[in-house]
Design an enzyme around this catalytic site. Structure first.
Site, short mmCIF file in Angstrom:
data_model
loop_
_atom_site.label_atom_id
_atom_site.label_comp_id
_atom_site.label_asym_id
_atom_site.label_seq_id
_atom_site.Cartn_x
_atom_site.Cartn_y
_atom_site.Cartn_z
N ARG A 126 20.17 -23.69 -39.58
CA ARG A 126 19.73 -23.78 -38.17
C ARG A 126 18.24 -23.48 -38.12
NH1 ARG A 126 22.94 -19.63 -34.57
NH2 ARG A 126 24.67 -21.09 -34.75
N ARG A 151 16.98 -14.21 -31.67
CA ARG A 151 17.27 -15.60 -32.07
C ARG A 151 16.25 -16.57 -31.46
NH1 ARG A 151 22.62 -16.37 -33.58
NH2 ARG A 151 23.41 -14.53 -34.63
N LYS A 181 23.17 -9.77 -32.67
CA LYS A 181 22.23 -10.82 -32.24
C LYS A 181 21.60 -10.45 -30.89
CE LYS A 181 25.77 -13.77 -32.28
NZ LYS A 181 26.59 -14.98 -32.14
N LYS A 219 19.31 -12.41 -27.65
CA LYS A 219 18.90 -13.75 -27.21
C LYS A 219 18.01 -13.68 -25.98
CE LYS A 219 22.93 -15.98 -29.18
NZ LYS A 219 24.11 -16.84 -28.93
N CYS A 234 31.06 -27.12 -27.91
CA CYS A 234 30.52 -26.49 -29.11
C CYS A 234 30.97 -27.30 -30.33
CB CYS A 234 31.00 -25.06 -29.23
SG CYS A 234 32.75 -24.97 -29.68
N CYS A 291 33.11 -25.05 -38.15
CA CYS A 291 33.06 -23.66 -37.68
C CYS A 291 34.26 -22.87 -38.19
CB CYS A 291 33.02 -23.61 -36.15
SG CYS A 291 33.02 -21.90 -35.59
N CYS A 313 36.88 -21.68 -29.35
CA CYS A 313 37.36 -20.29 -29.42
C CYS A 313 36.64 -19.50 -28.32
CB CYS A 313 37.09 -19.70 -30.81
SG CYS A 313 35.44 -19.01 -31.02
N CYS A 352 30.14 -20.47 -27.29
CA CYS A 352 28.88 -21.09 -27.74
C CYS A 352 28.36 -22.19 -26.82
CB CYS A 352 29.04 -21.63 -29.15
SG CYS A 352 29.42 -20.33 -30.35
FE1 SRM Z 1 27.56 -19.53 -31.39
C1 SRM Z 1 29.18 -17.82 -33.80
C2 SRM Z 1 27.71 -22.33 -33.18
C3 SRM Z 1 25.31 -20.93 -29.31
C4 SRM Z 1 28.15 -17.04 -29.10
N1 SRM Z 1 28.27 -19.97 -33.22
C5 SRM Z 1 28.86 -19.11 -34.09
C6 SRM Z 1 29.07 -19.77 -35.46
C7 SRM Z 1 27.87 -19.47 -36.30
C8 SRM Z 1 30.40 -19.42 -36.16
C9 SRM Z 1 30.44 -18.27 -37.11
O1 SRM Z 1 29.98 -17.16 -36.79
O2 SRM Z 1 30.97 -18.47 -38.22
C10 SRM Z 1 29.11 -21.25 -35.01
C11 SRM Z 1 28.72 -22.28 -36.07
C12 SRM Z 1 29.47 -23.57 -35.85
C13 SRM Z 1 28.99 -24.70 -36.67
O3 SRM Z 1 29.79 -25.20 -37.52
O4 SRM Z 1 27.87 -25.16 -36.49
C14 SRM Z 1 28.29 -21.21 -33.75
N2 SRM Z 1 26.61 -21.25 -31.33
C15 SRM Z 1 26.88 -22.34 -32.11
C16 SRM Z 1 26.16 -23.58 -31.62
C17 SRM Z 1 25.74 -24.53 -32.73
C18 SRM Z 1 27.07 -24.28 -30.60
C19 SRM Z 1 26.63 -25.66 -30.17
O5 SRM Z 1 27.53 -26.50 -30.12
O6 SRM Z 1 25.46 -25.89 -29.87
C20 SRM Z 1 25.01 -22.90 -30.85
C21 SRM Z 1 23.82 -22.63 -31.73
C22 SRM Z 1 22.77 -21.91 -30.98
C23 SRM Z 1 21.47 -21.75 -31.71
O7 SRM Z 1 20.82 -22.76 -31.96
O8 SRM Z 1 21.09 -20.61 -31.97
C24 SRM Z 1 25.66 -21.59 -30.45
N3 SRM Z 1 26.78 -19.03 -29.56
C25 SRM Z 1 25.95 -19.80 -28.82
C26 SRM Z 1 25.89 -19.32 -27.49
C27 SRM Z 1 25.11 -19.95 -26.34
C28 SRM Z 1 23.71 -19.42 -26.21
O9 SRM Z 1 23.23 -18.68 -27.08
O10 SRM Z 1 23.07 -19.77 -25.24
C29 SRM Z 1 26.72 -18.21 -27.42
C30 SRM Z 1 27.04 -17.40 -26.14
C31 SRM Z 1 25.95 -16.51 -25.71
C32 SRM Z 1 26.07 -15.17 -26.35
O11 SRM Z 1 25.60 -15.02 -27.48
O12 SRM Z 1 26.68 -14.28 -25.73
C33 SRM Z 1 27.26 -18.03 -28.73
N4 SRM Z 1 28.46 -17.71 -31.45
C34 SRM Z 1 28.65 -16.88 -30.39
C35 SRM Z 1 29.48 -15.77 -30.81
C36 SRM Z 1 29.95 -14.59 -29.90
C37 SRM Z 1 28.95 -13.51 -29.86
C38 SRM Z 1 29.43 -12.29 -29.14
O13 SRM Z 1 28.64 -11.59 -28.57
O14 SRM Z 1 30.63 -12.02 -29.14
C39 SRM Z 1 29.78 -15.99 -32.17
C40 SRM Z 1 30.65 -15.10 -33.08
C41 SRM Z 1 29.90 -13.94 -33.61
O15 SRM Z 1 28.69 -13.80 -33.48
O16 SRM Z 1 30.59 -13.09 -34.22
C42 SRM Z 1 29.13 -17.23 -32.53
FE1 SF4 Z 2 32.84 -21.94 -33.33
FE2 SF4 Z 2 33.92 -20.64 -31.32
FE3 SF4 Z 2 31.30 -21.04 -31.35
FE4 SF4 Z 2 32.89 -23.06 -30.92
S1 SF4 Z 2 32.70 -21.26 -29.58
S2 SF4 Z 2 31.18 -23.06 -32.36
S3 SF4 Z 2 34.65 -22.58 -32.16
S4 SF4 Z 2 32.41 -19.80 -32.77
#
Ligand code: SRM
Ligand code: SF4
Length: 556
Positions: free
Chosen positions: A75, A144, A208, A210, A431, A437, A476, A480
């Site tokens: 990323r 981030r 993290k 943001k 997402c 993922c 899930c 995201c």
């Molecule tokens: Fe996310 C984890 C994809 C934006 C909350 N996110 C992941 C992971 C890395 C899975 C993992 O931990 O093994 C996913 C990778 C999937 C893949 O195969 O690419 C993933 N997140 C994404 C992306 C690619 C979704 C998308 O379709 O665009 C976004 C990449 C953002 C970036 O460029 O940095 C993405 N993730 C977000 C957002 C939205 C935002 O930031 O505006 C959130 C919700 C906001 C927040 O953080 O509260 C988000 N991602 C999470 C979480 C839950 C965090 C938490 O506080 O509980 C996880 C799981 C974790 O961190 O343990 C996670």
């Molecule tokens: Fe993976 Fe869940 Fe984030 Fe979708 S919402 S990319 S399934 S961690």
């Protein structure tokens, strides 16, 4: 007082990692094993990467007693999401030569590559470095990618917002030389000054962190979903200061009510000159008070809820360079992107191109990747234009002349892309989820397009096809695609089953609520059909769908 809880395992990994080095260098020298040892698998995130495997291949490989098909997701860090066409062309080439042939635009305004083999990781990062980009801190317990309202070329205030995102990103960039040493091949200066992380310290943040910067009336960045957001207050075309929003976050876990999404709280206003010190005060407060024993409780939203907003504001005041003033009035009119052409005051044209779920790929009759490459290569546009990524997973082709505008339209049409889609599709996001993922419980990116076909039909039946309704899906509960603030949110629960939430606001300012748990496709469609029927018959004036379901209380 409760006994202090033991630190989480990740805290130990960070502490003994020698500023995020761990044994990553050796692990990448050894390519026979396609993955990474456990601890390095955690540390690699700070360098913008994840070890993944193709989950579609798991059952077959298990049957054949083969190890998982490991590869890396990388990323980029692109504050404000602005790429030059030449940078974009490098990304396009890398996607073809070293990844899975696609570019994924993310909800944080950057690019992800999937499917990079371990033996290719260094080559990919070296090419990214050569065009002055990197993947540092794109993942991990750090600040981030900083996002900002898309397209700095639209107005001076938009340019200032992107500049603010770049300043914040640079200020919070980890100082460790680990990324360059491990992947680019820089040597460590022996006998030099001891390495320090002046802001983070050696254990970085609990989790993290943001940051977003918005220029009203657009809330494309979803200011209420992040740990810290700044809402620009614009006077005479310039940003004079920002309302400060803290404690937003989307992540939750099914069946664990102590984890929950939260919309950020607007706590006051600071002048533009206090942007970076204010952000540092918030970030260091979270560094010092965030929960380092339970990672599910380690985001700023929990620090604030545990101790209260008043405590937070008091503690913040003791760290700030200026007093928080009363918040200033602001208004958001939506959180989507305006798809299509706009023209700025200099006469340049900007095309916001809808990219379904952010996936830039070529497929039969839909040559999107080829079209974007052809556009980025247009003579003159290549030097003057820009490719801007949006937080709604779209792309803006910015700064085109009259002639280029016509040429861009022709290239898109020839490639079978760029025609307008239904309003609901253009405002939907999913997402990534399966197959890459590791946390996905259900499909998302591969499932939503077909579901939208059916939602389109239902809306047409009720004469609602021009109504903007936000639909967001995730595989899930991590959130995201920010589904908890959509008017319709679908959150993966089990294969083929989703929790259906409704009632978010059209401007992203309110959480939706669970309406049906664990629903399959036909249940989802039948519930939505009922809601659309009522909405068509009972809505008042131009009431939004989310507002309507709240007013009539569909949960009753
Ligand atoms: Fe996310 C984890 C994809 C934006 C909350 N996110 C992941 C992971 C890395 C899975 C993992 O931990 O093994 C996913 C990778 C999937 C893949 O195969 O690419 C993933 N997140 C994404 C992306 C690619 C979704 C998308 O379709 O665009 C976004 C990449 C953002 C970036 O460029 O940095 C993405 N993730 C977000 C957002 C939205 C935002 O930031 O505006 C959130 C919700 C906001 C927040 O953080 O509260 C988000 N991602 C999470 C979480 C839950 C965090 C938490 O506080 O509980 C996880 C799981 C974790 O961190 O343990 C996670
Ligand atoms: Fe993976 Fe869940 Fe984030 Fe979708 S919402 S990319 S399934 S961690």
């Amino acid at each position: 007082m409760n006994d202090p809880q033991p630190l989480s395992r990740n805290e130990e990994i960070k502490a003994r990692s020698n500023f995020l080095r761990g044994t990553l260098k050796d692990a990448f020298d050894e390519t026979a094993f396609g993955g990474l040892p456990d601890d390095d698998g955690q540390l690699i995130k700070f360098h913008g990467m994840y070890v993944q495997d193709d989950r579609d291949l798991r059952p077959e490989r298990m049957k054949r007693k083969l190890d998982r098909a490991y590869s890396f997701m990388a990323r980029l860090r692109i504050p404000g999401g602005v790429l030059t066409p030449r940078q974009y062309l490098t990304m396009d080439r890398l996607a073809g030569e070293r990844a899975n042939g696609t570019i994924r635009v993310t909800t944080r305004q950057t690019i992800q590559f999937h499917g990079i083999l371990k033996s290719n990781v260094r080559a990919v990062l070296q090419e990214i470095d050569a065009v002055l980009l990197d993947t540092i801190a794109a993942c991990g317990d750090v600040n981030r990618n900083v996002i900002a309202t898309a397209n700095p070329f639209l107005s001076r205030a938009h340019a200032e917002a992107v500049e603010a995102a770049r300043q914040l990103s640079a200020h919070f960039l980890p100082r460790t030389g680990a990324w360059r040493e491990i992947f680019i091949g820089d040597r460590r200066v022996l006998g030099g000054e001891p390495e320090v992380e002046p802001i983070y310290g050696s254990t970085y943040l609990p989790r993290k962190f943001k940051i977003a910067v918005a220029v009203p009336p657009s809330n494309d960045v979803d200011v209420f979903a992040h740990d810290l957001s700044f809402i620009a207050i614009v006077e005479n075309g310039r940003i004079i200061g920002y309302n400060v929003v803290v404690g937003g976050g989307m992540g939750a876990s099914h069946g664990e009510p102590e984890t929950y999404p939260r919309t950020g709280t607007v706590i006051g206003y600071v002048g533009a000159g206090h942007l970076v010190p204010t952000a540092e005060a918030v970030l260091t407060l979270q560094r010092d008070y965030g929960d380092r024993s339970n990672r599910k409780h380690a985001r700023l939203k929990y620090t604030i809820d545990d101790r209260g907003v008043d405590w937070f504001v008091r503690e913040l005041a003791s760290r700030m360079t200026t007093a928080l003033e009363a918040k200033r009035p602001f208004h958001f009119d939506g959180n989507g992107d305006a798809i299509g052409w706009t023209t700025d005051t200099e006469g340049f044209h900007h095309r916001t191109l809808f990219i379904e779920n952010g996936r830039i790929a070529d497929r039969s009759g839909h040559q999107l990747r080829t079209a974007l490459r052809t556009i980025a290569m247009l003579p003159e546009f290549i030097d003057r234009g820009a490719v801007v990524l949006t937080t709604n997973q779209n792309v803006v082709l910015a700064r085109a002349t009259d002639a280029e505008r016509a040429r861009i339209d022709a290239i898109l049409a020839e490639a079978g892309v760029g025609s307008r889609q239904s309003v609901v599709r253009e405002n939907a996001m999913a997402c990534v989820a399966l197959p890459t993922c590791g946390l996905a419980l259900a499909e998302s990116e591969r499932f939503l397009p077909g579901l939208i076909d059916e939602i389109d039909e239902l809306l047409k039946l009720r004469g609602l096809e021009t109504q903007k309704i936000t639909v967001r899906m995730t595989g899930c509960p991590n959130g995201c695609a920010r589904p908890y603030i959509a008017e319709i949110g679908l959150i993966g629960r089990n294969p083929g089953r989703y929790n259906l939430h409704v009632g978010g606001a059209a401007d992203g300012s309110r959480l939706n609520r669970l309406l049906r748990e664990n629903a399959d496709r036909s249940e989802i469609l039948s519930i939505l059909d009922g809601l659309f029927a009522r909405y068509a018959a009972e809505r008042s004036g131009n009431e939004g769908f989310g507002d309507f379901v709240q007013r009539v209380n569909v949960w009753a």
